[in-house]
Scaffold this active site. Structure first.
Site, PDB file in Angstrom:
ATOM      1  N   CYS A   1      -1.195  -0.215   7.736  1.00  0.00           N
ATOM      2  CA  CYS A   1      -0.623  -1.279   6.815  1.00  0.00           C
ATOM      3  C   CYS A   1       0.764  -0.730   6.448  1.00  0.00           C
ATOM      4  CB  CYS A   1      -1.499  -1.341   5.813  1.00  0.00           C
ATOM      5  SG  CYS A   1      -0.967  -2.728   4.674  1.00  0.00           S
TER       6      CYS A   1
ATOM      7  N   ASP B   1       1.787  -0.922   3.538  1.00  0.00           N
ATOM      8  CA  ASP B   1       1.806  -0.427   2.279  1.00  0.00           C
ATOM      9  C   ASP B   1       2.359   0.828   1.988  1.00  0.00           C
ATOM     10  OD1 ASP B   1       0.737   0.625  -0.281  1.00  0.00           O
ATOM     11  OD2 ASP B   1      -0.820  -1.076  -0.285  1.00  0.00           O
TER      12      ASP B   1
ATOM     13  N   ARG C   1       2.139   3.237   0.146  1.00  0.00           N
ATOM     14  CA  ARG C   1       1.076   4.234  -0.175  1.00  0.00           C
ATOM     15  C   ARG C   1       0.336   4.810   0.897  1.00  0.00           C
ATOM     16  NH1 ARG C   1      -1.902   0.735  -4.467  1.00  0.00           N
ATOM     17  NH2 ARG C   1      -1.758  -0.611  -2.495  1.00  0.00           N
TER      18      ARG C   1
ATOM     19  N   HIS D   1      -6.794   0.258   4.823  1.00  0.00           N
ATOM     20  CA  HIS D   1      -6.975   1.333   3.973  1.00  0.00           C
ATOM     21  C   HIS D   1      -7.464   0.257   2.591  1.00  0.00           C
ATOM     22  CE1 HIS D   1      -3.582  -0.703   0.987  1.00  0.00           C
ATOM     23  NE2 HIS D   1      -3.445  -0.874   2.422  1.00  0.00           N
TER      24      HIS D   1
ATOM     25  N   CYS E   1      -6.300  -2.883  -0.163  1.00  0.00           N
ATOM     26  CA  CYS E   1      -5.237  -3.413   0.777  1.00  0.00           C
ATOM     27  C   CYS E   1      -4.956  -4.727  -0.007  1.00  0.00           C
ATOM     28  CB  CYS E   1      -5.643  -3.675   2.243  1.00  0.00           C
ATOM     29  SG  CYS E   1      -4.289  -4.193   3.018  1.00  0.00           S
TER      30      CYS E   1
END
Ligand code: CO
Length: 210
Positions: free
Chosen positions: A42, A44, A46, A98, A101
């Site tokens: 992803c 993302d 993080r 994750h 998400c």
């Protein structure tokens, strides 16, 4: 003053720290890359691939998009996959989702977000493929389950590409793994969705559900 000067400062410090440990590092890497792994994850912020699995530059080839999707007609993702498998000859493809998400959460809700809803439609399809599994669950459980099922669905999509199918037909050693990462504790979990050459038919891999 250079815009975003602090990022250039960070970069200089980072390059210097690497060179201090291994003076030849960048010269060696500039000659070629030979990563053993392709990471599809992803976007993302993080969930940074290299840091999570403790690998240096040169050790993992990376593709990231919203909600770690492998869409059959996405030339961007497929090009990365082809290059990784056929040119770099990676041995492992890791599809990593994750928990928590935002893309998966947005797909679970019925709000309109514009263009991105067309992308998220692929995650809504995962619910449609597995409707009974969501019955009676609370929102958090639904979200966790959908994050996991989405990983398994994308593993299936990877396995069904002509790229992976052809690699397996040629007897190449190539495994496809389905993992999920927890932002809350930084820990990766294997969803036991791994498929490798000897274990699968070379046509239409069925989605591993549950
Ligand atoms: Co995400």
């Amino acid at each position: 003053m250079q815009p975003l000067q602090h990022l250039f400062d960070n970069n200089k410090a980072w390059a210097a720290s690497i060179k201090e440990k291994e003076p030849d590092f960048f010269r060696r890497l500039s000659r070629h890359q030979a990563p053993k792994y392709l990471w599809i994850g992803c976007s993302d912020s993080r969930v940074p691939a290299n840091q999570i699995i403790g690998l240096q530059p040169g050790e993992v080839f990376v593709h990231r998009n919203i909600a770690n999707l492998v869409v059959h007609t996405d030339l961007n993702c497929l090009s990365v996959l082809q290059y990784a498998v056929e040119v770099l000859k990676v041995r492992h493809i890791i599809l990593c989702g994750h928990y928590g998400c935002g893309g998966v959460q947005a797909a679970l809700e019925n709000h309109e977000h514009g263009l991105i809803d067309n992308w998220l439609r692929h995650i809504k399809d995962v619910i449609r493929f597995n409707p009974s599994q969501f019955e009676g669950l609370g929102h958090k459980e639904k979200l966790d389950l959908l994050c996991e099922l989405n990983v398994k669905e994308q593993v299936t999509n990877i396995c069904n590409t002509t790229i992976v199918q052809n690699a397996w037909k040629q007897g190449r050693e190539l495994s496809v793994h389905g993992w999920i990462y927890s932002i809350e504790d930084g820990i990766l979990r294997d969803l036991s969705a791994c498929l490798a050459t000897a274990e699968v038919p070379t046509k239409d891999v069925i989605a591993p559900t549950g």
